[in-house]
Design a protein around this motif. Structure first.
Motif, PDB file in Angstrom:
ATOM      1  N   THR A 137       0.855  -1.195   0.000  1.00 12.49           N
ATOM      2  CA  THR A 137       0.000   0.000   0.000  1.00 12.49           C
ATOM      3  C   THR A 137       0.887   1.239   0.000  1.00 12.49           C
ATOM      4  O   THR A 137       2.068   1.165   0.348  1.00 12.49           O
ATOM      5  CB  THR A 137      -0.884   0.061   1.267  1.00 12.49           C
ATOM      6  OG1 THR A 137      -0.031   0.000   2.408  1.00 12.49           O
ATOM      7  CG2 THR A 137      -1.869  -1.078   1.323  1.00 12.49           C
TER       8      THR A 137
ATOM      9  N   GLU B  70      -4.448  -2.549  -3.316  1.00 11.19           N
ATOM     10  CA  GLU B  70      -5.818  -2.084  -3.271  1.00 11.19           C
ATOM     11  C   GLU B  70      -6.195  -1.550  -4.646  1.00 11.19           C
ATOM     12  O   GLU B  70      -5.428  -0.806  -5.253  1.00 11.19           O
ATOM     13  CB  GLU B  70      -5.931  -0.973  -2.216  1.00 11.19           C
ATOM     14  CG  GLU B  70      -7.243  -0.980  -1.497  1.00 11.19           C
ATOM     15  CD  GLU B  70      -7.253   0.037  -0.363  1.00 11.19           C
ATOM     16  OE1 GLU B  70      -8.307   0.605  -0.101  1.00 11.19           O
ATOM     17  OE2 GLU B  70      -6.174   0.272   0.240  1.00 11.19           O
TER      18      GLU B  70
ATOM     19  N   GLU C  31      -7.822   0.737  -7.416  1.00 11.37           N
ATOM     20  CA  GLU C  31      -8.121   2.171  -7.451  1.00 11.37           C
ATOM     21  C   GLU C  31      -9.044   2.442  -8.617  1.00 11.37           C
ATOM     22  O   GLU C  31      -9.057   1.701  -9.595  1.00 11.37           O
ATOM     23  CB  GLU C  31      -6.832   2.953  -7.709  1.00 11.37           C
ATOM     24  CG  GLU C  31      -5.828   2.902  -6.590  1.00 11.37           C
ATOM     25  CD  GLU C  31      -4.641   3.803  -6.892  1.00 11.37           C
ATOM     26  OE1 GLU C  31      -4.236   3.887  -8.057  1.00 11.37           O
ATOM     27  OE2 GLU C  31      -4.138   4.442  -5.950  1.00 11.37           O
TER      28      GLU C  31
ATOM     29  N   MET D 231      -6.987   9.403  -8.522  1.00 10.65           N
ATOM     30  CA  MET D 231      -7.508   8.052  -8.268  1.00 10.65           C
ATOM     31  C   MET D 231      -8.001   7.948  -6.836  1.00 10.65           C
ATOM     32  O   MET D 231      -7.459   8.559  -5.930  1.00 10.65           O
ATOM     33  CB  MET D 231      -6.391   7.026  -8.423  1.00 10.65           C
ATOM     34  CG  MET D 231      -5.649   7.043  -9.729  1.00 10.65           C
ATOM     35  SD  MET D 231      -6.519   6.179 -11.019  1.00 10.65           S
ATOM     36  CE  MET D 231      -6.265   4.489 -10.557  1.00 10.65           C
ATOM     37  N   VAL D 232      -9.003   7.105  -6.638  1.00 13.02           N
ATOM     38  CA  VAL D 232      -9.410   6.834  -5.256  1.00 13.02           C
ATOM     39  C   VAL D 232      -9.351   5.338  -5.014  1.00 13.02           C
ATOM     40  O   VAL D 232      -9.570   4.529  -5.922  1.00 13.02           O
ATOM     41  CB  VAL D 232     -10.840   7.339  -4.944  1.00 13.02           C
ATOM     42  CG1 VAL D 232     -10.835   8.845  -4.735  1.00 13.02           C
ATOM     43  CG2 VAL D 232     -11.801   6.927  -6.027  1.00 13.02           C
ATOM     44  N   LYS D 233      -9.055   4.952  -3.792  1.00 12.73           N
ATOM     45  CA  LYS D 233      -8.976   3.540  -3.448  1.00 12.73           C
ATOM     46  C   LYS D 233     -10.394   3.013  -3.271  1.00 12.73           C
ATOM     47  O   LYS D 233     -11.273   3.707  -2.769  1.00 12.73           O
ATOM     48  CB  LYS D 233      -8.178   3.373  -2.148  1.00 12.73           C
ATOM     49  CG  LYS D 233      -6.793   4.012  -2.246  1.00 12.73           C
ATOM     50  CD  LYS D 233      -5.701   3.060  -1.821  1.00 12.73           C
ATOM     51  CE  LYS D 233      -4.368   3.440  -2.428  1.00 12.73           C
ATOM     52  NZ  LYS D 233      -3.611   4.441  -1.669  1.00 12.73           N
ATOM     53  N   THR D 234     -10.597   1.777  -3.713  1.00 13.45           N
ATOM     54  CA  THR D 234     -11.955   1.234  -3.679  1.00 13.45           C
ATOM     55  C   THR D 234     -12.188   0.337  -2.471  1.00 13.45           C
ATOM     56  O   THR D 234     -13.307  -0.065  -2.201  1.00 13.45           O
ATOM     57  CB  THR D 234     -12.207   0.371  -4.918  1.00 13.45           C
ATOM     58  OG1 THR D 234     -11.227  -0.673  -4.898  1.00 13.45           O
ATOM     59  CG2 THR D 234     -12.086   1.170  -6.190  1.00 13.45           C
TER      60      THR D 234
END
Ligand code: ADP
Length: 657
Positions: free
Chosen positions: A67, A210, A212, A234-237
């Motif tokens: 991560t 993770e 994204e 980007m966002v982590k899902t």
């Protein structure tokens, strides 16, 4: 809870300095090293839990998670493997326990490029994190201990580190890298995935990242990899995906593995920067079933001659890692071979003792030894391409695979030839195959390229033995007086200058029916190579020389076992030889240098009755001095030292004056 500050062992501090200063040219290897440690930690848990199932706690799915936090500039590699107690963190991350550390440090030159290669071989492991991180925090808890027994280890990678206890409910280790400003490229999923793919596809453990997704979902430029969007959007899902192939390389079919993947795997298990010279990957079926993936390195490691060094074979049983350096699987003279053996038959709880006794292990060892020898034979066969013309006069076409092997055996031999020779004394069953693989310099070649078979093919009509000489250096061998008659008659002599030669040849008396004969042992008997007239002249000279010979024997009785007339000399007045069954003077000297006991045997002085110096002896007033000079010079000529050098100098000077 208390915090302690501790100093790194001096070697670690030195290594850390080197890591940050020499390895920056290939910074991404830290990913491989840390993931490999995480994977080892999971292997250890799997192994220990064979007897203590409780160690799995409630978390049986072993994995590595990678991560990153772009804002905090941290990259974290977490495993749920065996973990470390506080003491283990202090011991394992503050000292180097590896054998050969001293040797290694001693070989560093200060030249960054050279040292970088050495460091690569040594394997910097955990410390490679400091190539990219200004600070590393490790948080860990050993499997089976309470949550309160967690440990936090922190260091800036210079003189010291801190440890404190922490509460850590989850088992295993997190390595948190606080990245340096110039290493922020690793705060990017694409980059990380590509590096993981390159170095860790063969790790059998899943490596998770993770998932994204883009905040806005809309593509600006669909032909672009990022859809034309800016990184950072980007966002982590919260979902995890496996980013490596997660199947042990050796379990895959050969056709699905590229040469690059084989090479990457080699580098991962060997810590060697150089690509391997060759490899063999096979599934062996029959009474004992196993998979072998064996590599021959292209360069000798810095500790090849370390006697405690163990073979570089990793033993797996049904894909579970059992132990490293499994000596029972490879004979000592093949200790340079690296690789993996995965057995389908051994019990998982196999111990080192059991390994020594197991019949399956014996079969694996024999099979693997033969495999390595076949690899070498194949390289040897293609070392030199000799174009052959067929009946139509067309030169043959070389297979690309074969062409790639050209020159490799010579390269191998220059690095490992001397080790291979140990096999003559160690592996009787394969002695003949080994003998065929040996190469020597000779009176026709300064480089070690002559095989016994080449030699035999060039033997003179009537020649009955393969002649060789052992010496400390090539120059000493080439110019040895003992070769004179062979040179005169154009008989090839193998020149052996490896320390191990003398010992190894004790175990090889003949090659393909032709005896091996040292030119420094026993009387020369060139048999039918010597013509009758020469023989007769020699006998007459010996007869006439008899009275002088008796005097010489008397004068040298403390130094020489015997004095006799020889036909082996042409230009030199004298030389030393040992009795047929005696130990060569060279070997005796080596043993003494190594502080070992050597039998006190006296050599035989052989004199050239036709030499003017020898002829001067008869009736000379300096007889006694000349006799001793003759002996001492013979000793000097073969690289030895007179017992009393000062006396020798005095005698020569007296004559000079
Ligand atoms: P090596 O792996 O070659 O022994 P390293 O410097 O990489 O050398 O690691 C030193 C030791 O630290 C390892 O042998 C291991 O005992 C311990 N260690 C490192 N990483 C981990 C980890 N992720 N989990 C448990 N122990 C670890």
């Amino acid at each position: 809870m208390s915090k302690q500050t501790l100093s790194f062992q001096a070697e670690v501090a030195q290594l850390l300095h080197l890591v940050t200063h020499s390895l920056y040219s290939n910074p991404e290897i830290f990913v491989r090293e840390l993931i490999s440690n995480a994977s080892d930690a999971c292997d250890k848990l799997r192994f220990e839990s064979l007897n203590h199932n409780a160690l799995y706690e409630d978390d049986p799915n072993l994995a590595v998670r990678v991560t990153f936090d772009a804002a905090a500039k941290t990259l974290t590699i977490t495993d749920n493997g065996i973990g470390m107690s506080e003491q283990e963190a202090i011991d394992h991350l503050g000292t180097i326990a590896k054998s050969g550390t001293k040797d290694f440090m001693g070989q560093l030159t200060g030249d960054q490029k050279q040292d970088a290669q050495l460091i690569g071989q040594f394997g910097v492991g955990f410390y490679s994190g400091f190539i990219v991180a200004e600070k590393i925090t490790v948080e860990s808890r050993r499997a089976g201990l309470q949550a309160e027994s967690g440990v936090r280890w922190t260091s800036g990678g210079t003189g010291d580190f801190e440890v404190e206890s922490i509460l850590r409910p989850q088992r295993g280790t997190s390595v948190i890298l606080h990245l340096r400003e110039d290493a922020t490229e690793y705060l990017n999923a694409w980059k990380l995935k590509s590096v993981i793919g390159k170095y860790s596809d063969h790790i059998s453990l899943p490596i998770l990242m993770e998932k994204e997704e883009w905040k806005d979902g809309e593509l600006i430029n669909p032909s672009d990899e990022n859809g034309g969007r800016q990184p950072g959007g980007m966002v982590k899902t919260g979902e995890w995906e496996t980013v490596n192939k997660a199947s042990a390389l050796w379990t895959r079919a050969k056709k699905d593995i590229s040469p690059e993947q084989y090479a990457e795997f080699y580098q991962a298990i060997s810590h060697d920067h150089q690509p391997p010279l060759t490899w063999a990957h096979n599934r062996v079926e029959g009474n004992t079933e196993y998979t072998q993936l064996l590599y021959i390195p292209s360069k000798a490691p810095f500790d090849l001659w370390n006697r405690d060094k163990k073979a570089g074979i990793k033993l797996y049983v049904k894909r579970v890692f059992i132990m490293d350096d499994a000596e029972a699987l490879m004979p000592n003279y093949l200790r340079f071979v690296k690789g993996v053996i995965d057995s389908a038959d051994l019990p998982l709880n196999v111990s080192r003792e059991l390994l020594q006794e197991s019949r399956d292990v014996k079969a694996i060892r024999e099979g693997s030894t033969k495999r390595v020898l076949s690899m070498l034979e194949d390289l040897a066969k293609h070392d030199k391409h000799v174009p052959a013309e067929n009946a139509e006069g067309v030169t043959d076409v070389v297979d690309a695979d074969d062409q790639a092997k050209e020159g490799k055996y010579s390269q191998f031999y220059a690095e490992f030839g001397a080790v291979l020779k140990e096999g003559l004394g160690e592996d009787f069953g394969n002695r003949e195959r080994l003998a065929k693989l040996l190469r020597f310099a000779s009176t026709t070649s300064d480089t070690p390229t002559v095989s016994f078979a080449d030699y035999k093919a060039r033997m003179k009509e009537g020649q009955e033995a393969i002649y060789y000489i052992t010496a400390d250096t090539l120059a000493a061998a080439k110019n040895s007086p003992q070769l004179e008659v062979f040179k005169k008659k154009g008989i090839e002599v193998l020149l052996m200058t490896d320390r191990v030669d003398e010992w190894a040849l004790n175990y090889l008396h003949e090659f393909d029916g032709t005896p091996l004969q040292s030119v420094a042992k026993g009387a020369v008997d060139l048999g039918t190579l010597q013509d009758e007239a020469e023989k007769k002249a020699a006998e007459e000279a010996a007869e006439a020389f008899k009275p002088v010979l008796a005097q010489l024997k008397e004068a040298l009785k403390d130094k020489a076992e015997d004095v006799r007339v020889t036909t082996r000399l042409v230009d030199s007045p004298a030389c030393l030889v040992v009795q047929d069954d005696g130990m060569s003077t060279q070997l005796a000297r080596m043993l003494k240098q190594a502080g070992q006991q050597a039998p006190e045997t006296k050599p035989v002085l052989e004199v050239n009755a036709e030499h003017p110096l020898v002829q001067k002896l008869d009736g000379s007033v300096h007889f006694h001095d000349l006799a001793h000079i003759l002996f001492d010079q013979a000793l000097l000529a073969e690289g030895g030292l007179p017992e009393d050098p000062a006396a020798y100098v005095k005698r020569v000077n007296a004559l000079l004056v």
